[in-house]
Design a protein around this motif. Sequence first.
Motif, PDB file in Angstrom:
ATOM      1  N   PHE A  35      55.921   5.908 -37.340  1.00 26.72           N
ATOM      2  CA  PHE A  35      55.763   6.188 -35.917  1.00 26.72           C
ATOM      3  C   PHE A  35      57.134   6.410 -35.268  1.00 26.72           C
ATOM      4  CE2 PHE A  35      51.369   4.608 -35.379  1.00 26.72           C
ATOM      5  CZ  PHE A  35      51.206   3.893 -36.545  1.00 26.72           C
ATOM      6  N   TRP A  36      57.091   7.146 -34.177  1.00 28.00           N
ATOM      7  CA  TRP A  36      58.220   7.188 -33.253  1.00 28.00           C
ATOM      8  C   TRP A  36      57.686   6.850 -31.862  1.00 28.00           C
ATOM      9  CZ3 TRP A  36      63.417   7.596 -33.610  1.00 28.00           C
ATOM     10  CH2 TRP A  36      63.959   8.005 -34.842  1.00 28.00           C
ATOM     11  N   TYR A  37      58.462   5.994 -31.178  1.00 25.43           N
ATOM     12  CA  TYR A  37      58.169   5.643 -29.788  1.00 25.43           C
ATOM     13  C   TYR A  37      59.405   5.919 -28.949  1.00 25.43           C
ATOM     14  CZ  TYR A  37      53.922   2.987 -31.049  1.00 25.43           C
ATOM     15  OH  TYR A  37      52.676   2.613 -31.497  1.00 25.43           O
ATOM     16  N   PHE A  47      54.223   6.301 -27.035  1.00 26.77           N
ATOM     17  CA  PHE A  47      53.923   6.803 -28.380  1.00 26.77           C
ATOM     18  C   PHE A  47      54.245   8.295 -28.442  1.00 26.77           C
ATOM     19  CE2 PHE A  47      51.757   7.657 -32.234  1.00 26.77           C
ATOM     20  CZ  PHE A  47      50.922   8.757 -32.037  1.00 26.77           C
ATOM     21  N   LEU A  48      54.943   8.691 -29.527  1.00 24.79           N
ATOM     22  CA  LEU A  48      55.269  10.098 -29.728  1.00 24.79           C
ATOM     23  C   LEU A  48      54.513  10.703 -30.901  1.00 24.79           C
ATOM     24  CD1 LEU A  48      59.148  10.107 -29.194  1.00 24.79           C
ATOM     25  CD2 LEU A  48      57.357  10.746 -27.556  1.00 24.79           C
TER      26      LEU A  48
ATOM     27  N   ALA B  93      50.676  -4.748 -26.826  1.00 19.60           N
ATOM     28  CA  ALA B  93      50.117  -3.464 -27.240  1.00 19.60           C
ATOM     29  C   ALA B  93      48.643  -3.650 -27.540  1.00 19.60           C
ATOM     30  CB  ALA B  93      50.847  -2.921 -28.466  1.00 19.60           C
ATOM     31  N   SER B  94      47.894  -2.562 -27.485  1.00 17.94           N
ATOM     32  CA  SER B  94      46.485  -2.639 -27.868  1.00 17.94           C
ATOM     33  C   SER B  94      46.098  -1.406 -28.666  1.00 17.94           C
ATOM     34  CB  SER B  94      45.584  -2.809 -26.644  1.00 17.94           C
ATOM     35  OG  SER B  94      45.518  -1.628 -25.864  1.00 17.94           O
ATOM     36  N   THR B 104      46.687   3.952 -33.512  1.00 20.03           N
ATOM     37  CA  THR B 104      47.964   3.897 -32.826  1.00 20.03           C
ATOM     38  C   THR B 104      47.951   2.724 -31.861  1.00 20.03           C
ATOM     39  OG1 THR B 104      48.355   6.253 -33.010  1.00 20.03           O
ATOM     40  CG2 THR B 104      49.469   5.123 -31.215  1.00 20.03           C
ATOM     41  N   GLN B 105      49.035   1.983 -31.826  1.00 20.50           N
ATOM     42  CA  GLN B 105      49.168   0.897 -30.866  1.00 20.50           C
ATOM     43  C   GLN B 105      49.830   1.445 -29.608  1.00 20.50           C
ATOM     44  OE1 GLN B 105      50.944  -2.651 -32.579  1.00 20.50           O
ATOM     45  NE2 GLN B 105      49.878  -2.307 -34.524  1.00 20.50           N
ATOM     46  N   TYR B 106      49.221   1.172 -28.474  1.00 17.05           N
ATOM     47  CA  TYR B 106      49.726   1.624 -27.180  1.00 17.05           C
ATOM     48  C   TYR B 106      50.338   0.430 -26.462  1.00 17.05           C
ATOM     49  CZ  TYR B 106      47.140   5.804 -28.272  1.00 17.05           C
ATOM     50  OH  TYR B 106      46.686   6.921 -28.907  1.00 17.05           O
TER      51      TYR B 106
END
Lengths: 114, 116
Positions: A35-37, A47-48, B93-94, B104-106
């Motif tokens: 992941f990239w954030y 989130f990217l 995050a959720s 995906t965790q937000y």
Amino acid sequence: AQKVTQAQTEISVVEKEDVTLDCVYETRDTTYYLFWYKQPPSGELVFLIRRNSFDEQNEISGRYSWNFQKSTSSFNFTITASQVVDSAVYFCALNVYNTDKLIFGTGTRLQVFP
Amino acid sequence: EAGVTQFPSHSVIEKGQTVTLRCDPISGHDNLYWYRRVMGKEIKFLLHFVKESKQDESGMPNNRFLAERTGGTYSTLKVQPAELEDSGVYFCASSPTGYGGADTQYFGPGTRLTVL
């Protein structure tokens, strides 16, 4: 053990320059996600992108592109024609399948000057 | 759709005091995570809830930290008593299903905790 390394602590560029943020990961698992954030000055982590370990195709989204290379365990992020709004801290993260925790790198602070 | 929200945004307390942080996940997300970033270091996992159950609390530093998620909605993280090394930014995050990276965790905006 799993680990993510972002060797670049801080990068400064002038607007319209291209910039690449490096991410190197370590895992012995064959199934994992990367992941990239982005963390802008407002603080939230945005989130990217998410890639799984079986998909090595490069991804492009507007001015953003990602280069995933399993041979070098890298997942680098390039911003083309950078803008001031790109100024933020960028985090690379790893998630190993069947675990739910994200393992983050220490982040790279990008400053784009006008 | 509202994102993950956290309250307060910033808390300054004295060593030895108690602080409670709150996280409201995205509506409908069964999975809730707490992470912490100490100044200049990586963001580290603390724990993971699936609904109201603790799925993984391997990252909790010690028993001064207590997390709850009553009713499977919002979560609180209490630090009692706070120590200087607890200072940092606490992120929540959720995610919908939480199947090992398939989701995906937000993240929320974080709570900056300063212990003096």
